[in-house]
Scaffold this motif. Structure first.
Motif, short mmCIF file in Angstrom:
data_model
loop_
_atom_site.label_atom_id
_atom_site.label_comp_id
_atom_site.label_asym_id
_atom_site.label_seq_id
_atom_site.Cartn_x
_atom_site.Cartn_y
_atom_site.Cartn_z
N PRO A 125 0.80 -1.23 0.00
CA PRO A 125 0.00 0.00 0.00
C PRO A 125 0.83 1.27 0.00
O PRO A 125 0.41 2.29 -0.52
CB PRO A 125 -0.81 -0.11 1.30
N VAL A 136 -9.95 3.91 -4.57
CA VAL A 136 -10.49 2.63 -4.09
C VAL A 136 -11.32 2.80 -2.83
O VAL A 136 -12.42 2.25 -2.71
CB VAL A 136 -9.34 1.63 -3.81
N PHE A 137 -10.80 3.58 -1.88
CA PHE A 137 -11.57 3.77 -0.65
C PHE A 137 -12.85 4.54 -0.92
O PHE A 137 -13.85 4.34 -0.25
CB PHE A 137 -10.71 4.44 0.43
N PHE A 140 -15.20 1.95 -1.68
CA PHE A 140 -15.58 1.22 -0.47
C PHE A 140 -16.77 1.90 0.20
O PHE A 140 -17.70 1.26 0.67
CB PHE A 140 -14.42 1.21 0.52
N TRP A 179 -4.00 3.15 6.08
CA TRP A 179 -3.61 1.91 5.40
C TRP A 179 -2.16 1.96 4.91
O TRP A 179 -1.32 1.17 5.36
CB TRP A 179 -4.62 1.63 4.28
N LEU B 29 -4.77 -6.75 1.81
CA LEU B 29 -4.69 -6.27 0.42
C LEU B 29 -6.05 -6.23 -0.26
O LEU B 29 -6.12 -6.06 -1.48
CB LEU B 29 -3.72 -7.14 -0.38
N LEU B 30 -7.10 -6.35 0.54
CA LEU B 30 -8.44 -6.37 -0.04
C LEU B 30 -8.70 -5.22 -1.02
O LEU B 30 -9.23 -5.45 -2.11
CB LEU B 30 -9.50 -6.36 1.08
N PRO B 31 -8.31 -4.00 -0.68
CA PRO B 31 -8.54 -2.92 -1.64
C PRO B 31 -7.88 -3.19 -2.99
O PRO B 31 -8.47 -2.92 -4.04
CB PRO B 31 -7.90 -1.71 -0.96
N LEU B 32 -6.67 -3.75 -2.93
CA LEU B 32 -5.98 -4.00 -4.19
C LEU B 32 -6.59 -5.16 -4.94
O LEU B 32 -6.71 -5.13 -6.17
CB LEU B 32 -4.49 -4.28 -3.92
#
Lengths: 309, 283
Positions: A125, A136-137, A140, A179, B29-32
């Motif tokens: 990350p 990405v977030f 989410f 993160w 690494l879920l986001p990735l």
């Protein structure tokens, strides 16, 4: 190479003055290019910003001197206080990355097969751009399709639209920032753990220390340098938080997720006209906050340096 | 070693630990993973609301081709390289010389200059923004890659100099003394004696600076306006705004944008971490 004493004796009187001169001038020449660039693009702009903060300026037209007018305006500016409050929130909550990084490092500090790969994947990350993290977030938290919403629906709990809700938005962005920052702290601690003296740990183990007590009294003191660097980079990261705010919410809703770094940019280069002077004043405030930490860091480095030399 | 090596634990604990690793990795690494999966997801999946599940249709080639055909991301990537590579070369070169000067020579302003580089390296970007933008405008370099390159090179020189100075300080000083006794000139000592020893430091710095500059977003916003010079971070953000619901395309773009620093990290992992943790071990 063979240099006899006779050679030195015959050439000494001529070579020596010239070499001494060159040794005097050499550091200046070695330093000049880097110093010039750094002065022009980093040091001088700091002072230029301080000066500009005393003016009203749209970036192209004439500059009008207003003294401390911009700062006086800041004192009555709600958006400024919101940004400041959020910066404090960032500073406090971002610190979670330090213990979290330590926890992950402790978890991964083993030698089993493939652990090196796992460690590097955990570090991932931090390597990717914050813009990607922000995008990405953002998904989410999407109130319609986001994973948070999906999980909430599965459990039958109503989930807020995090990024559209003034109450949660800053927390949502900070969570995204934690993160990569945790990954950074983790790698610092993994290196630190590598250098913890095994003898001391073994000795303490024989004395019956283990678990948290061992961590607190034997391991953590030896991790001091790693902790220091982790805190410094986390503070700086927290105060520099711009990318995530810009990509995730653009300061919204209604400017509630602004931080000083973002508010400054917004004021100086907003679509409603450039207010360079006002922006510079915000930057000066941010700089003053940062200066506290920079000084602590530099003073510690000076001490360390004196100790070594 | 702390914590206690897992090899000495009971077999059950050992198995549990090993089993937990891939799970933890997946969660972390879920986001990735989500981005990677979404980047190969078909548009039909998104229409059906399948945003997070296993893709129903796979459009790997189609998505990635669409990103390159319908957006200027190819140009953005190229711009990122055109900015990042010269910055790495310039800042590392400047810092090699400056770091050498600070590590080897004793003169009165030495520590002051060193702390100037260290301190300057930590200032918030915003305090530099207005003057740097103004300077770039006046040099006629606004909205050009060169304008961005000059700023980044100068700024990164701070960190690089700190790094190089510490590295050269740790080299045996006798080497330089010996060369001097031999009558080797100062410049030749730097080039022939010290430079060859600096290779690992140069490698470490290069990967780090590559990543930092590649991932920069703020300065791209401040100094660049048009697509012709825009790096991929700012470009991706613009695409994200344009393609609000085309998550699969934005994901593919994100993967493309993240690839170069990730590849760099994997290729030069040892150097990268050595660079990043500089100072974390010395007390």
């Amino acid at each position: 190479m063979t240099t006899t004493t006779a050679d030195i004796a015959t050439t000494d009187w001529r070579a020596q003055p010239r070499r001494r001169l060159s040794r005097r001038v050499a550091p200046a020449l070695f330093l000049a290019p880097a110093l010039l660039m750094f002065l022009v693009y980093v040091i001088a702009p700091i002072f230029a910003s301080m000066r500009i903060s005393l003016y009203d300026w749209d970036g192209v037209g004439k500059m009008t001197f207003v003294g401390l007018g911009n700062y006086r305006e800041l004192l009555g500016d709600d958006a400024f206080y919101t940004s400041l409050k959020n910066n404090v929130l960032w500073l406090v909550l971002y610190m979670l990355a330090v213990p979290a990084g330590l926890a992950v490092a402790l978890y991964l500090n083993q030698s089993v097969r493939g652990i090196r790969l796992v460690k590097s994947l955990f570090f991932f990350p931090f390597v990717i751009s914050q813009v990607v993290v922000g995008v990405v977030f953002g998904w989410f938290y999407d109130p319609q399709f986001g994973i948070l919403h999906s999980i909430g629906k599965l459990l039958g709990v109503a989930t807020p639209a995090v990024l559209a809700d003034e109450r949660y938005v800053t927390y949502g962005i900070i969570a995204a920032g934690l993160w990569p920052q945790t990954a950074y702290c983790m790698i610092l601690y993994l290196t630190g753990l590598n250098n913890v003296s095994p003898d001391q740990v073994e000795a303490a183990r024989i004395d019956g220390a283990k678990g948290l007590r061992m961590l607190r009294h034997v391991v953590l003191p030896q991790l001091g340098p790693a902790t220091f660097i982790a805190v410094v980079v986390t503070v700086i990261g927290a105060l520099r938080s711009f990318d995530l705010v810009s990509t995730m919410t653009h300061g919204g809703p209604y400017g509630s997720s602004r931080v000083l770094a973002f508010y400054m940019y917004e004021e100086a280069l907003s679509e409603y006209g450039y207010r360079m002077g006002y922006g510079a004043a915000i930057a000066v405030v941010l700089f003053a906050i940062m200066m506290v930490y920079i000084s602590i860091f530099v003073v510690r480095m000076i001490r360390q340096d004196r100790g070594k030399r | 070693m702390f914590p206690r090596p897992i090899a000495k634990a009971r077999p059950a604990v050992r198995v549990a630990y090993k089993a937990s690793l891939p799970v933890a990795l997946l969660v972390w690494l879920l986001p990735l993973v989500a981005v990677a999966l979404t980047s190969i997801r078909g548009a039909g999946d998104l229409a059906r609301g399948n945003y997070w599940g296993w893709p129903g249709e796979f459009d790997l080639v189609q998505n990635y081709r669409a990103v390159f055909v319908t957006s200027p991301i190819g140009l953005f990537i190229l711009n990122s390289f055109r900015i990042t590579v010269p910055v790495v070369a310039a800042s590392v070169a400047l810092a090699c010389m400056a770091g050498y000067a600070l590590a080897v020579y004793r003169f009165r302003a030495n520590s002051w200059l060193f702390f100037l580089f260290v301190g300057g390296n930590f200032v918030p970007f915003q305090i530099l923004m207005v003057p740097v933008r103004d300077l770039t405008l006046r040099l006629g370099l606004y909205d050009t890659t060169l304008g961005l390159i000059l700023f980044h090179s100068a700024f990164q020189t701070g960190f690089c100099t700190l790094f190089m100075r510490n590295f050269i300080s740790s080299l045996p000083h006798e080497l330089i003394e010996a060369a001097r006794v031999e009558g080797v000139g100062e410049w030749s000592i730097f080039l022939r004696v010290v430079m060859p020893l600096m290779r690992p430091a140069i490698a470490a710095l290069s990967v780090l600076i590559f990543t930092f500059v590649w991932n920069d977003y703020f300065w791209a916003l401040v100094l660049i306006q048009g697509n012709h010079a825009m790096p991929v971070t700012a470009g991706l953000n613009a695409l994200n705004g344009e393609w609000v619901s085309a998550w699969n395309l934005v994901s593919a773009g994100a993967i493309v944008a993240a690839m170069p620093p990730v590849a760099m990290f994997f290729l030069m992992q040892k150097h990268f971490i050595a660079g990043l943790t500089l100072g974390a071990t010395k007390g």
